[in-house]
Design a protein around this motif. Structure first.
Motif, PDB file in Angstrom:
ATOM      1  N   UNK A 119       0.828  -1.213   0.000  1.00 41.54           N
ATOM      2  CA  UNK A 119       0.000   0.000   0.000  1.00 41.54           C
ATOM      3  C   UNK A 119       0.857   1.256   0.000  1.00 41.54           C
ATOM      4  N   UNK A 120       0.374   2.288  -0.678  1.00 38.50           N
ATOM      5  CA  UNK A 120       1.070   3.571  -0.743  1.00 38.50           C
ATOM      6  C   UNK A 120       0.390   4.574   0.174  1.00 38.50           C
ATOM      7  N   UNK A 121       1.178   5.393   0.849  1.00 37.26           N
ATOM      8  CA  UNK A 121       0.655   6.382   1.780  1.00 37.26           C
ATOM      9  C   UNK A 121       0.549   7.748   1.111  1.00 37.26           C
ATOM     10  N   UNK A 122      -0.615   8.366   1.241  1.00 38.68           N
ATOM     11  CA  UNK A 122      -0.845   9.732   0.785  1.00 38.68           C
ATOM     12  C   UNK A 122      -1.204  10.570   2.018  1.00 38.68           C
ATOM     13  N   UNK A 123      -0.434  11.619   2.272  1.00 37.53           N
ATOM     14  CA  UNK A 123      -0.692  12.460   3.439  1.00 37.53           C
ATOM     15  C   UNK A 123      -1.591  13.642   3.060  1.00 37.53           C
ATOM     16  N   UNK A 124      -2.435  14.040   4.012  1.00 39.19           N
ATOM     17  CA  UNK A 124      -3.397  15.118   3.800  1.00 39.19           C
ATOM     18  C   UNK A 124      -3.361  16.062   4.994  1.00 39.19           C
ATOM     19  N   UNK A 125      -3.733  17.320   4.761  1.00 40.69           N
ATOM     20  CA  UNK A 125      -3.837  18.300   5.847  1.00 40.69           C
ATOM     21  C   UNK A 125      -5.202  18.973   5.803  1.00 40.69           C
ATOM     22  N   UNK A 157     -14.562  16.702   4.134  1.00 44.87           N
ATOM     23  CA  UNK A 157     -13.315  17.247   3.597  1.00 44.87           C
ATOM     24  C   UNK A 157     -12.854  16.412   2.395  1.00 44.87           C
ATOM     25  N   UNK A 158     -12.279  17.108   1.399  1.00 41.41           N
ATOM     26  CA  UNK A 158     -11.815  16.460   0.184  1.00 41.41           C
ATOM     27  C   UNK A 158     -10.467  17.031  -0.218  1.00 41.41           C
ATOM     28  N   UNK A 159      -9.599  16.222  -0.850  1.00 37.48           N
ATOM     29  CA  UNK A 159      -8.324  16.742  -1.346  1.00 37.48           C
ATOM     30  C   UNK A 159      -8.557  17.823  -2.396  1.00 37.48           C
ATOM     31  N   UNK A 160      -7.687  18.818  -2.418  1.00 36.99           N
ATOM     32  CA  UNK A 160      -7.824  19.903  -3.395  1.00 36.99           C
ATOM     33  C   UNK A 160      -7.224  19.551  -4.748  1.00 36.99           C
ATOM     34  N   UNK A 168       2.284  15.367   0.528  1.00 36.46           N
ATOM     35  CA  UNK A 168       1.202  15.933   1.336  1.00 36.46           C
ATOM     36  C   UNK A 168       0.348  16.855   0.474  1.00 36.46           C
ATOM     37  N   UNK A 169      -0.960  16.655   0.524  1.00 33.07           N
ATOM     38  CA  UNK A 169      -1.911  17.436  -0.262  1.00 33.07           C
ATOM     39  C   UNK A 169      -2.892  18.113   0.693  1.00 33.07           C
ATOM     40  N   UNK A 170      -3.154  19.404   0.536  1.00 34.23           N
ATOM     41  CA  UNK A 170      -4.144  20.065   1.395  1.00 34.23           C
ATOM     42  C   UNK A 170      -5.563  19.632   1.037  1.00 34.23           C
TER      43      UNK A 170
END
Length: 351
Positions: A119-125, A157-160, A168-170
């Motif tokens: 699995x790949x990790x995607x970070x969000x803020x 909340x949704x990725x922009x 990291x994606x806001x």
């Protein structure tokens, strides 16, 4: 990997005293804090919310009798995996979004491609500070939506922009959802009816469901707009009375039933999680034609994902948090300060 314990199938399902029909009992000793569930035609996929013990930090694949048949490790340590979703192309999404102390600078979404082994990790803020969350939904094009765990109105909340593996994606706040009040019995009264603890998207994308510790709320998504459905739709209510710490929910692959499973870490010795089945309120007649859900480019065919076979039953428990309006929200805040949101177990701090 070989399971530490296995389910014993064969008992005919019958409605439990709380209304759900037992499907099978999970006897593997690593799976007492199941926080995410997805159903496949060959079985189930589940994750724990605990990262404290290394053997529990896995993606678990179960057969239709709830026996563990395979596991996958995360390439790095997850913090608090709270929900799981199966995308239209067979991608498995895992929401590493729990943050009981509201201290995480980033949250994570793990993505496992169809047939993948890593699995790949995607970070969000978040745009407005940390939130605790336990619910993951997918949009019509297969992108993640996070629904927060808070009383009154839960944030959506949704990725922009497109997610970046390892980056990291806001996120942006897309709206809020207010669930109708109910009187469904659960160990925490109005607290258990106030917060979203899990979510699922129907296989055809035309319905989504949110759950609390007490009930499930199913929304129609006729035009593929999940956010619009949650913010302006009127849900159908499916009581899930007195489930033990109910945090997971999923649709069967045919969309006819809802499946739930509860954590049992704080239950009496010998208690094991049991997957329960509830009839979905309705199945749209157009379910198999003109699906609202358009998949993103697939890297493999969709996995055979659950028409579960019957087995033995389990038991009940729960947890809760905040109130619904005004003073209830204030009461919820006080309870958080008292450490009740996390129930008897100790939650992890985040990234």
């Amino acid at each position: 990997m070989a399971p530490a314990g296995a389910a014993v199938a064969g008992a005919s399902p019958s409605p439990s005293s709380e209304g759900g029909v037992p499907v099978c009992r999970v006897r593997d000793s690593r799976l007492t804090e199941i926080s995410g569930l997805a159903a496949t035609r060959s079985g189930f996929v589940v994750v724990n919310d605990s990262a404290d013990e290394e053997p529990r930090r896995r993606i678990f694949f179960l057969d239709t009798d709830c026996r563990v048949v395979r596991t996958l490790r995360y390439p790095s340590r997850p913090r608090d995996t709270e929900d799981l979703a199966l995308g239209p192309d067979g991608t498995i999404w895992i929401a590493d979004v729990g943050d009981n102390r509201r201290s995480r600078e980033t949250i994570g979404v793990w993505r496992l491609a169809p047939g993948g082994a890593r699995p790949l990790l995607h970070r969000l803020t978040y745009p407005d500070g940390p939130h605790d969350a336990e619910a993951l939904l997918l949009t019509a094009d297969g992108r993640p939506l996070i629904v927060t765990k808070q009383g009154g109105a839960a944030g959506i909340y949704a990725p922009t922009r497109e997610l970046v593996p390892g980056g990291t994606v806001p996120m942006e706040r897309r709206g809020q959802v207010r669930l109708p009040g109910t009187n469904t019995s659960n160990p925490f009264g109005f607290l258990g009816r106030a917060v979203v603890t899990g979510a699922a998207t129907a296989p055809d994308g035309r319905r989504v469901v949110l759950r609390t510790y007490a009930d499930a709320f199913e929304f129609d998504v006729p035009d593929g707009d999940v956010v619009g459905a949650l913010t302006s739709g009127t849900p159908r209510i499916i009581p899930l009375p007195d489930e033990p710490q109910g945090e997971s929910i999923a649709y069967t692959p045919d969309g006819r039933f809802l499946l739930t499973v509860s954590e049992t870490a704080d239950q009496p010795a010998g208690t094991r999680p049991t997957i329960l089945r509830y009839p979905a309120p309705r199945v749209p007649t157009a379910q198999t034609s003109q699906p609202a859900r358009s998949s993103r480019p697939a890297t493999a065919s969709q996995p055979t994902a659950v028409t579960a076979s019957p087995a033995a039953a389990g038991s009940r428990h729960g947890e809760g948090f905040a109130g619904v309006l005004g003073v209830l929200v204030l009461v919820g805040a006080v309870l958080v300060g008292a450490g009740l949101l996390g129930t008897a177990r100790s939650r992890r701090t985040g990234r």
